[in-house]
Design a protein around this motif. Structure first.
Motif, PDB file in Angstrom:
ATOM      1  N   ASP A   5       0.862  -1.190   0.000  1.00 19.75           N
ATOM      2  CA  ASP A   5       0.000   0.000   0.000  1.00 19.75           C
ATOM      3  C   ASP A   5       0.893   1.234   0.000  1.00 19.75           C
ATOM      4  OD1 ASP A   5      -1.695   2.130   0.599  1.00 19.75           O
ATOM      5  OD2 ASP A   5      -2.932   0.948   1.950  1.00 19.75           O
ATOM      6  N   SER A   6       0.759   2.071  -1.015  1.00 16.60           N
ATOM      7  CA  SER A   6       1.641   3.239  -1.138  1.00 16.60           C
ATOM      8  C   SER A   6       1.370   4.311  -0.097  1.00 16.60           C
ATOM      9  CB  SER A   6       1.512   3.840  -2.540  1.00 16.60           C
ATOM     10  OG  SER A   6       2.005   2.947  -3.501  1.00 16.60           O
ATOM     11  N   ALA A   7       0.324   4.160   0.673  1.00 15.29           N
ATOM     12  CA  ALA A   7       0.032   5.115   1.737  1.00 15.29           C
ATOM     13  C   ALA A   7       0.590   4.652   3.083  1.00 15.29           C
ATOM     14  CB  ALA A   7      -1.474   5.330   1.856  1.00 15.29           C
ATOM     15  N   LYS A   8       1.222   3.473   3.116  1.00 12.48           N
ATOM     16  CA  LYS A   8       1.689   2.914   4.375  1.00 12.48           C
ATOM     17  C   LYS A   8       3.198   2.703   4.348  1.00 12.48           C
ATOM     18  CE  LYS A   8      -2.632   0.485   5.432  1.00 12.48           C
ATOM     19  NZ  LYS A   8      -3.256  -0.840   5.715  1.00 12.48           N
ATOM     20  N   ASP A   9       3.790   2.720   5.562  1.00 17.20           N
ATOM     21  CA  ASP A   9       5.203   2.412   5.733  1.00 17.20           C
ATOM     22  C   ASP A   9       5.345   0.948   6.159  1.00 17.20           C
ATOM     23  OD1 ASP A   9       5.699   5.083   5.206  1.00 17.20           O
ATOM     24  OD2 ASP A   9       5.828   5.626   7.326  1.00 17.20           O
ATOM     25  N   TYR A  10       6.492   0.329   5.790  1.00 21.40           N
ATOM     26  CA  TYR A  10       6.685  -1.092   6.060  1.00 21.40           C
ATOM     27  C   TYR A  10       8.099  -1.366   6.560  1.00 21.40           C
ATOM     28  CZ  TYR A  10       2.440  -1.941   3.289  1.00 21.40           C
ATOM     29  OH  TYR A  10       1.155  -1.938   2.808  1.00 21.40           O
ATOM     30  N   ILE A  11       8.221  -2.317   7.478  1.00 24.86           N
ATOM     31  CA  ILE A  11       9.478  -2.954   7.805  1.00 24.86           C
ATOM     32  C   ILE A  11       9.371  -4.383   7.301  1.00 24.86           C
ATOM     33  CG2 ILE A  11      11.032  -3.738   9.629  1.00 24.86           C
ATOM     34  CD1 ILE A  11      10.098  -1.385  11.312  1.00 24.86           C
ATOM     35  N   LEU A  12      10.211  -4.747   6.342  1.00 22.15           N
ATOM     36  CA  LEU A  12      10.202  -6.090   5.777  1.00 22.15           C
ATOM     37  C   LEU A  12      11.276  -6.909   6.470  1.00 22.15           C
ATOM     38  CD1 LEU A  12       9.865  -5.229   1.967  1.00 22.15           C
ATOM     39  CD2 LEU A  12       8.054  -5.577   3.664  1.00 22.15           C
ATOM     40  N   GLN A  13      10.885  -7.990   7.132  1.00 26.33           N
ATOM     41  CA  GLN A  13      11.823  -8.821   7.879  1.00 26.33           C
ATOM     42  C   GLN A  13      12.091 -10.094   7.092  1.00 26.33           C
ATOM     43  OE1 GLN A  13      10.807  -9.399  11.966  1.00 26.33           O
ATOM     44  NE2 GLN A  13      12.399 -10.917  12.327  1.00 26.33           N
ATOM     45  N   LEU A  14      13.344 -10.264   6.664  1.00 28.16           N
ATOM     46  CA  LEU A  14      13.713 -11.490   5.978  1.00 28.16           C
ATOM     47  C   LEU A  14      13.765 -12.645   6.982  1.00 28.16           C
ATOM     48  CD1 LEU A  14      16.515 -10.217   3.567  1.00 28.16           C
ATOM     49  CD2 LEU A  14      14.089 -10.532   3.098  1.00 28.16           C
ATOM     50  N   HIS A  29       5.278   3.052   0.859  1.00 32.19           N
ATOM     51  CA  HIS A  29       5.777   4.422   1.004  1.00 32.19           C
ATOM     52  C   HIS A  29       7.208   4.346   1.491  1.00 32.19           C
ATOM     53  CE1 HIS A  29       5.906   8.515   3.064  1.00 32.19           C
ATOM     54  NE2 HIS A  29       5.817   8.767   1.775  1.00 32.19           N
ATOM     55  N   ASN A  30       7.451   4.379   2.814  1.00 34.87           N
ATOM     56  CA  ASN A  30       8.787   4.143   3.340  1.00 34.87           C
ATOM     57  C   ASN A  30       8.932   2.649   3.630  1.00 34.87           C
ATOM     58  OD1 ASN A  30       9.516   6.946   3.379  1.00 34.87           O
ATOM     59  ND2 ASN A  30       8.267   7.179   5.225  1.00 34.87           N
ATOM     60  N   VAL A  31       9.957   2.027   3.046  1.00 35.59           N
ATOM     61  CA  VAL A  31      10.155   0.583   3.177  1.00 35.59           C
ATOM     62  C   VAL A  31      11.560   0.328   3.708  1.00 35.59           C
ATOM     63  CG1 VAL A  31      10.165  -1.632   1.977  1.00 35.59           C
ATOM     64  CG2 VAL A  31       8.565   0.161   1.253  1.00 35.59           C
ATOM     65  N   ILE A  32      11.655  -0.461   4.780  1.00 39.06           N
ATOM     66  CA  ILE A  32      12.927  -0.719   5.446  1.00 39.06           C
ATOM     67  C   ILE A  32      13.201  -2.222   5.459  1.00 39.06           C
ATOM     68  CG2 ILE A  32      14.181  -0.609   7.647  1.00 39.06           C
ATOM     69  CD1 ILE A  32      12.607   1.925   8.291  1.00 39.06           C
ATOM     70  N   ILE A  33      14.438  -2.600   5.087  1.00 37.61           N
ATOM     71  CA  ILE A  33      14.922  -3.979   5.238  1.00 37.61           C
ATOM     72  C   ILE A  33      16.253  -3.909   5.962  1.00 37.61           C
ATOM     73  CG2 ILE A  33      15.550  -6.126   4.100  1.00 37.61           C
ATOM     74  CD1 ILE A  33      14.049  -5.192   1.634  1.00 37.61           C
ATOM     75  N   ILE A  34      16.372  -4.596   7.093  1.00 36.75           N
ATOM     76  CA  ILE A  34      17.621  -4.636   7.848  1.00 36.75           C
ATOM     77  C   ILE A  34      17.969  -6.088   8.128  1.00 36.75           C
ATOM     78  CG2 ILE A  34      18.820  -3.981   9.974  1.00 36.75           C
ATOM     79  CD1 ILE A  34      17.102  -1.508  10.127  1.00 36.75           C
ATOM     80  N   GLY A  35      19.121  -6.536   7.624  1.00 33.33           N
ATOM     81  CA  GLY A  35      19.609  -7.880   7.877  1.00 33.33           C
ATOM     82  C   GLY A  35      18.942  -8.936   7.023  1.00 33.33           C
ATOM     83  N   GLY A  36      19.541 -10.118   7.049  1.00 32.22           N
ATOM     84  CA  GLY A  36      19.006 -11.248   6.312  1.00 32.22           C
ATOM     85  C   GLY A  36      19.853 -11.600   5.105  1.00 32.22           C
ATOM     86  N   GLU A  37      19.591 -12.772   4.547  1.00 31.25           N
ATOM     87  CA  GLU A  37      20.338 -13.277   3.394  1.00 31.25           C
ATOM     88  C   GLU A  37      19.385 -13.620   2.266  1.00 31.25           C
ATOM     89  OE1 GLU A  37      22.721 -17.329   2.171  1.00 31.25           O
ATOM     90  OE2 GLU A  37      23.228 -16.420   4.113  1.00 31.25           O
ATOM     91  N   ILE A  38      19.778 -13.261   1.050  1.00 30.79           N
ATOM     92  CA  ILE A  38      19.047 -13.601  -0.160  1.00 30.79           C
ATOM     93  C   ILE A  38      19.970 -14.405  -1.058  1.00 30.79           C
ATOM     94  CG2 ILE A  38      17.961 -12.687  -2.248  1.00 30.79           C
ATOM     95  CD1 ILE A  38      17.154 -10.221  -0.567  1.00 30.79           C
TER      96      ILE A  38
END
Length: 278
Positions: A5-14, A29-38
């Protein structure tokens, strides 16, 4: 694909195990990813396939910031027998800012020879329309290309690339080696209308290590020999700069950083602990 949703902020946890196949961020909107392996998907033989580490594909109304920190993106095939996609690529219409910090991309592999449209890079903002890009502490290993950062389709507003080192490996695919073992670690200019097309860009404390130990040929683009472009690199005392590209400040230094990789193996990835803003 994450359709947010472009009106919401997210923290994506791998997850606490490697995520196989990458992640496609669509909107938010604001999207944060900290840590994890791809772990990159292999083989990846098309730029259109979902096999990049992080693909940022934001919609025209996604006007916030994407922040990526402490992520390890790697090729699980240590033999490099099959091609990968990009580490991180960007195709946005209105993203305000992209921040990348303490990220390591290992083992990008392949080329675009023999009609194969795969074109693997460590980082490519090929459509970061109007985005401010800030990269601090990024290490990439690749046997094809590294920082593919010209305004390929559309132009970022500006970029600050600092403490970035690209290590070029021997390419195991005969079709990918064009007269030299070196590959383009830094490609800073070139647009659909001009070989010298670029944008305001600062290069600070950035490095490239090539198989032949030099940046004189096939290592940065425009190359020092490419006078026909109107903006060839000047390579002197181990540093490549672009005097004719007045929008670029700084240059790329030959070899590894004196202290080793800016993001050593084991720093980014699962269990990463952010040091906070410094």
């Amino acid at each position: 694909m994450l359709i947010l949703d472009s009106a919401k902020d997210y923290i994506l946890q791998l997850p606490d195990v490697p995520l196989v196949g990458g992640i496609d961020i669509d909107a938010g909107h604001n999207v944060i990813i900290i840590g994890g392996e791809i772990d990159l998907t292999t083989p990846c033989t098309t730029d259109q396939g979902p096999c990049h580490g992080v693909n940022i594909s934001m919609r025209p109304y996604s006007t916030g910031t994407v922040y990526i920190e402490g992520v390890l993106i790697k090729n699980p095939d240590l033999s490099h027998s099959q091609y990968t996609g990009d580490g991180i690529d960007v195709n946005t219409a209105a993203l305000s800012k992209l921040i990348i910090q303490n990220v390591r991309v290992e083992g990008v592999d392949g080329c675009s020879a023999n009609g194969n449209p795969a074109h693997a890079d460590v980082f490519q903002p090929y459509g970061a329309t109007g985005t401010v890009i800030e990269v601090d502490h990024l290490t990439g290993t690749t046997d094809f290309q590294g920082m593919q950062i010209p305004p390929a389709l559309t132009s970022p507003a500006s970029a600050d690339y600092r403490n970035v080192n690209i290590n070029v490996l021997q390419n195991p695919h005969p079709e990918c080696v064009q007269g030299t073992a070196d590959q383009y670690a830094w490609w800073v200019a070139g647009s659909p209308t001009s070989w010298c097309g670029t944008y305001p860009m600062t290069l600070t404390n950035d490095y490239a290590t090539e198989p032949d130990g030099s940046l004189a040929y096939n290592a940065v683009w425009p190359d020092p020999y490419a006078a026909w472009t109107g903006c060839p690199a000047s390579y002197s005392n181990g540093v490549a700069t672009w005097p004719q590209l007045t929008s670029i400040t700084g240059g790329v230094q030959n070899g590894p950083p004196p202290g080793g990789d800016f993001v050593p193996a084991g720093v980014a990835g699962i269990g990463y602990a952010s040091p906070g803003y410094q």
